[in-house]
Design a protein around this motif. Structure first.
Motif, short mmCIF file in Angstrom:
data_model
loop_
_atom_site.label_atom_id
_atom_site.label_comp_id
_atom_site.label_asym_id
_atom_site.label_seq_id
_atom_site.Cartn_x
_atom_site.Cartn_y
_atom_site.Cartn_z
N PRO A 508 0.82 -1.21 0.00
CA PRO A 508 0.00 0.00 0.00
C PRO A 508 0.86 1.27 0.00
O PRO A 508 2.01 1.26 0.44
CB PRO A 508 -0.80 -0.13 1.30
N MET A 509 0.25 2.35 -0.49
CA MET A 509 0.90 3.66 -0.46
C MET A 509 -0.14 4.69 -0.01
O MET A 509 -1.29 4.64 -0.44
CB MET A 509 1.44 4.06 -1.83
N ALA A 510 0.29 5.62 0.84
CA ALA A 510 -0.58 6.71 1.28
C ALA A 510 0.30 7.87 1.71
O ALA A 510 0.72 7.94 2.88
CB ALA A 510 -1.50 6.27 2.41
N GLY A 511 0.61 8.74 0.78
CA GLY A 511 1.48 9.86 1.10
C GLY A 511 1.42 10.93 0.04
O GLY A 511 0.92 10.69 -1.08
N VAL A 512 1.89 12.12 0.38
CA VAL A 512 1.94 13.24 -0.56
C VAL A 512 3.32 13.88 -0.46
O VAL A 512 3.93 13.94 0.62
CB VAL A 512 0.84 14.28 -0.28
N LEU A 513 3.80 14.35 -1.59
CA LEU A 513 5.03 15.10 -1.66
C LEU A 513 4.72 16.47 -2.26
O LEU A 513 4.21 16.55 -3.38
CB LEU A 513 6.07 14.37 -2.51
N LEU A 514 5.00 17.51 -1.52
CA LEU A 514 4.89 18.87 -2.01
C LEU A 514 6.30 19.41 -2.18
O LEU A 514 7.10 19.38 -1.23
CB LEU A 514 4.10 19.75 -1.03
#
Length: 616
Positions: A508-514
């Motif tokens: 699974p993946m659950a992340g954000v990159l700003l």
């Protein structure tokens, strides 16, 4: 016009705005950028990025050998008559039809009626003149601002003679273009023929009426000087400078460590400098040059003999390079960003873990400050009339037009450096939220809008839906970008997002990159990293959520049902969640702030609890 400079654009614009096949609407004339087979590759420095090259090959074929930067002048004030001052990309006047601003004469630029007036010291002032204007002397000539384009990527001159005569005609009389009326609406724009007094308004060239008044598409590719054998798509009139005349299809990756040790990574990143090195002595010269210019940080820490050994191992294919998949671009990035011990001091990737804001400890698993990162983008094609879809299946997007006559051996690419904040959410919290009935209902509502949107465009309705997890993470990224712009003075267009979302139980993946990745200095001096520290990030997230609770367009915004109008967003609009499309990886689609905070219409689907509940 061989060898005449006509203007300047930034190298990055040759990827996003003015690539091969695109029109460059200059102040005094209009030109089209020619195909890659006419570019001087000796002036196009190579860009090394194995993962992006693999992704490009998957689309264009394994004959693609290189990623190259567009040519650019390295110094200001270079003589326009020197070889250095003539560096650029080849262009050609297009459309071919010009209009005299005084007498209205409409003719091709190579008809002998017009002359080119070049200004080598001010290329932007290069223009055409009508040499023998009947109203006396010489007068300026400007491009006729109408063209034909089709969904297959073809572009052609507007058929002025066909149009004014209502079809094929033997009349060869001069054509004139003039305005009738105070406004410049199409019904007030007319073209006439002096030979037979035929006249017609341009209003008949658009809409359903234009289908009967325009000829079939000729399959023209003016940037390649070829015509396709046949084209069954409808040719439609477009305006010069219209945004639907050229949509780029690009791929982008973050440069992440892929080698087994740091020296091998340095050699791989700087392979364009070491590729032709033949001895240890030559390595010493290259390293001294790189250290003086700062082009490859950290290379001067190693002994030249060790560097030479790493070069020989790379040539022999013995380096510890990780096998690059041609499929998933984001998965390798996620593996590095979510690693328990991410790389902390690599040439193009410097990271530092920081504490989680205490108010969100139950929802956020990790925060990573990226003090240094590099983004590499590549142009693989373009479309006209319709923008390319975000679907993973290339067969479902509009036909991709070619960048050169044959299969390309290289494609244009750019690299930009910046910094960023990576936020990883707790997988158990996300899964528990996804299982709630009210969230499943919002999921079905977004899916219904997705299916309606794709049905309206003749696409498979059961493909391309990113899922409710993606919509929640995507909306969170938008809210935080807007908060950074509002509270901290950042230009929102200088901050980009990268969403990592997958509900696959195995990985699974659950992340954000700003992150900031722009050619200018906005957000590249440590400011974004400073905002990622817990004392700043926590208050920014809190303010973003509070601000998202009420939209100035409520209750219309919060009650929006994507299934009703076949759209791709629910409770979101320009007033609350939309950002610049250059910052968004999905074009402001799949957004719903009800997935993050309670709204007037839905209060129970929020991933983040109320502030009082968090404090408690």
């Amino acid at each position: 016009m061989s060898g005449i400079p006509v203007g300047q654009v930034r190298p990055s614009q040759l990827l996003w705005t003015y690539g091969p096949g695109a029109l460059v609407d200059l102040p005094n004339l209009s030109v089209i950028t020619m195909g890659l087979d006419r570019w001087d590759t000796d002036r196009c420095p190579p860009v090394e990025e194995a993962r992006l090259l693999a992704a490009v090959r998957r689309i264009l074929g394994h004959q693609v050998e290189r990623l190259r930067m567009p040519p650019f002048l390295r110094e200001e004030g270079v003589s326009p008559f020197s070889a250095e001052g003539r560096i650029g990309v080849p262009v050609r006047p297009f459309p071919r039809w010009l209009r005299c601003v005084r007498c209205g004469l409409l003719a091709e630029y190579d008809s002998g009626l017009f002359e080119i007036k070049a200004n080598p010291y001010r290329p932007d002032q290069t223009h055409f003149v009508h040499a023998n204007c009947e109203k006396g002397g010489k007068s300026d000539a400007v491009p006729a601002r109408f063209l034909l384009a089709c969904r297959n990527g073809h572009l052609d001159d507007f058929p002025w003679r066909w149009f004014v005569h209502g079809g094929p005609s033997e009349c060869k009389g001069p054509l004139r273009f003039f305005e009738r009326g105070a406004s410049l609406q199409t019904e007030n724009l007319w073209v006439t023929c002096d030979g037979c007094d035929a006249a017609r308004s341009l209003v008949h060239a658009f809409g359903k009426e234009g289908q009967d008044n325009l000829p079939a598409c000729r399959g023209r590719n003016p940037h390649l000087d070829i015509y396709d054998d046949s084209c069954e798509e409808l040719a439609r009139a477009v305006l010069l400078g219209a945004t639907n005349s050229w949509f780029p299809i690009t791929l982008s990756v973050l440069a992440i460590p892929m080698e087994g040790d740091q020296l091998s990574q340095l050699v791989a990143d700087g392979w364009k400098y070491f590729e032709k090195v033949k001895s240890v002595e030559a390595v010493e010269i290259v390293v001294d040059t790189l250290a003086a210019s700062g082009s490859l940080p950290g290379i001067d820490r190693y002994d030249p003999r060790d560097i030479w050994k790493a070069i020989e191992e790379k040539r022999a294919g013995k380096t510890g390079t990780t096998t690059v998949s041609e499929g998933d671009i984001k998965r390798p990035e996620w593996d590095v960003l979510a690693s328990p011990n991410p790389p902390s001091d690599w040439p193009h990737f410097m990271s530092e873990k920081t504490e989680i804001p205490s108010a969100f400890a139950g929802l956020i698993d990790d925060v990573l400050l990226l003090k240094r990162l590099r983004e590499v983008n590549a142009l693989v094609g373009y479309t006209r009339v319709e923008a390319p879809e975000e679907a993973t299946d290339p067969d479902e997007r509009p036909p991709m037009a070619d960048l050169c006559r044959s299969k390309p051996e290289w494609v244009p690419a750019t690299e930009v450096h910046g910094e960023g904040i990576f936020i990883r959410f707790r997988e158990d919290a996300v899964r528990a939220w996804e299982s709630q009935q009210v969230v499943l209902d919002r999921d079905r509502m977004l899916l219904a809008g997705h299916r309606g949107w794709r049905n309206a465009r003749g696409l498979s309705p059961d493909q391309g839906y990113p899922g409710i997890r993606y919509a929640m993470l995507h909306t969170f990224a938008h809210l935080l970008v807007r908060e950074l712009a509002l509270e901290c003075g950042y230009n929102a267009a200088s901050i980009r997002e990268r969403i990592y979302a997958s509900a696959d139980p195995a990985s699974p993946m659950a992340g954000v990159l700003l992150y900031t990745a722009a050619a200018d200095s906005d957000g590249t001096l440590g400011g974004l990293v400073e905002l990622g520290k817990p004392e700043n990030l926590g208050s920014l997230i809190e303010q973003a959520l509070v601000r998202a609770g009420v939209c100035s367009s409520d209750p219309l915004c919060s009650e929006h049902d994507p299934a009703a109008d076949r759209s791709l967003h629910a409770a979101s609009c320009h007033a609350c969640a939309f950002v610049a499309e250059t910052s968004c990886e999905r074009g402001n689609r799949y957004l719903d702030r009800a997935l993050l905070v309670g709204t007037f219409d839905c209060k129970d689907a929020a991933f983040f609890p109320l502030q009082g509940e968090r404090d408690g």
